[in-house]
Design an enzyme around this catalytic site. Structure first.
Site, short mmCIF file in Angstrom:
data_model
loop_
_atom_site.label_atom_id
_atom_site.label_comp_id
_atom_site.label_asym_id
_atom_site.label_seq_id
_atom_site.Cartn_x
_atom_site.Cartn_y
_atom_site.Cartn_z
N ASP A 140 -102.07 -19.95 0.20
CA ASP A 140 -102.49 -19.44 1.50
C ASP A 140 -103.71 -20.23 1.97
O ASP A 140 -104.41 -20.87 1.16
CB ASP A 140 -102.82 -17.96 1.38
CG ASP A 140 -103.19 -17.34 2.70
OD1 ASP A 140 -102.43 -17.51 3.68
OD2 ASP A 140 -104.25 -16.69 2.79
N ASP A 146 -106.22 -19.21 5.15
CA ASP A 146 -107.35 -18.38 5.53
C ASP A 146 -107.72 -17.43 4.40
O ASP A 146 -106.90 -16.62 3.96
CB ASP A 146 -107.02 -17.56 6.79
CG ASP A 146 -106.89 -18.44 8.02
OD1 ASP A 146 -107.86 -19.15 8.33
OD2 ASP A 146 -105.83 -18.40 8.67
N ASP A 205 -105.03 -14.31 -1.03
CA ASP A 205 -106.17 -13.39 -1.06
C ASP A 205 -105.82 -12.00 -0.55
O ASP A 205 -106.61 -11.07 -0.71
CB ASP A 205 -107.32 -13.95 -0.20
CG ASP A 205 -106.98 -13.96 1.27
OD1 ASP A 205 -105.97 -14.60 1.64
OD2 ASP A 205 -107.70 -13.34 2.07
#
Length: 335
Positions: A19, A21, A217
């Site tokens: 990922d 961001d 995250d």
């Protein structure tokens, strides 16, 4: 439950689906140790594809930003939710079908690339509406989307993330903007992005990987998508979901591994084991007694979080979930 490895993750798995961001960067700012961790993983032989729910940007723009943060990449190393949404559209619509696009340049390019015609008004009688995040989306675009959906256009969203982390905090994400059209029409869109597995499957097919590892995250999207795709997932604690969230995660959001940041790709991981009524990991241990999470071990250690996750998950799975009020904020100080 959490998994263990004898070798570093970068040697156990051949592809990292990373990922962006909250993992590689936060807005325009780099995340500490991201470049170091990814460079080490590549040196160990691990391939990397950046898989993002952001549908507003072209892969070329994303790779340029990564290069500027000392993370070398090519456009082909980036898989966006725009590309996944376009694949979903192409799977149902005939070539040349009209699609009303509400989103940025990345979504427009992806829709055109699969042979569909982009329009901007409900009066063009589109067969579908596809909506992705762009910071300049306004009332007029949302209204046109609403009119088209009310008239029967198929409604597809690149993703349903409610928030978008940046250097200032958490901004409204595509899911929040999709909610405007949903509220106006009463129609629930088909989502192409995480936690749906489409993005991950496309990236794995692109690389021909045999042993992919998801790295993210957000438990609800990144790790939820890993579960949906049946791939193991590494939860890094640099973005939206923290260690306490991991302890309280439902089965469909639970990671296979926990790490402080992307350097966790470079080390072996140990899983807690049950010992005398406790879940023990290294010098840390945890258990759930009468709904109360009990912890014993060095504060700030990943092993304490791992033990807490195993204890809480096992208790929840046997019908005796931990009381969330007994789960403290868990800080991780180590890499």
């Amino acid at each position: 439950m959490l998994l263990s490895t004898d070798a570093p993750l970068a040697e156990e798995y051949d592809l990292a689906l990373v990922d962006l961001d909250g993992v590689a960067y936060r807005g325009k700012d780099p995340i500490e140790h991201a470049a170091e961790g990814l460079a080490g993983a590549r040196t160990a032989g691990m391939d990397v594809v950046f898989v993002t729910n952001n549908a507003s940007r072209e892969p070329e723009s994303v790779s340029a930003q990564l290069c500027g943060l000392d993370i070398p990449s090519e456009p082909g190393d980036v898989m966006t939710a725009a590309q996944a949404a376009a694949a979903v559209l192409a799977g149902r619509l005939e070539p040349g079908s009209k699609v009303l696009v509400v989103g940025g340049a990345g979504l427009v390019t992806a829709v055109k690339a699969v042979g569909l015609v982009v329009v901007a008004s409900a009066d063009d009688d589109p067969a579908a509406v596809v909506q992705g995040f762009a910071p300049d989306i306004g009332w007029r675009q949302l209204a046109e989307a609403s009119y088209a959906v009310q008239r029967g256009a198929w409604f597809v969203a690149s993703n349903l993330d409610l928030t978008l982390p940046n250097e200032h905090g958490f901004a409204p994400g595509n899911g929040a903007l999709v909610g405007v059209v949903r509220a106006a029409t009463g129609v629930e869109p088909v989502s192409a992005g995480k936690p749906e597995p489409t993005l991950y499957h496309l990236a794995v097919e692109r690389r021909g990987a045999a042993r992919p590892l998801v790295v993210g995250d957000r438990l609800d999207t990144d790790l939820g998508g890993a579960r949906a795709a049946d791939y193991p997932g590494l939860h890094v604690l640099t973005g939206v979901s923290d260690a306490r969230d991991a302890v309280l995660a439902p089965p469909e959001h639970r990671p296979s591994y926990l790490g402080a940041d992307l350097r966790s790709l470079l080390v072996a991981h140990r899983a807690p084991e049950p010992v005398d009524g406790w879940w023990r990991c290294g010098r840390a241990r945890a258990r759930v007694s009468a709904g109360v999470l009990e912890l014993d071990g060095p504060a700030g250690s990943l092993d304490l979080v791992r033990a807490a996750c195993s204890a809480a998950w096992e208790a929840a799975d046997r019908g005796q979930p931990v009381d969330p009020g007994t789960v403290p904020t868990l800080h991780v100080d180590e890499g």
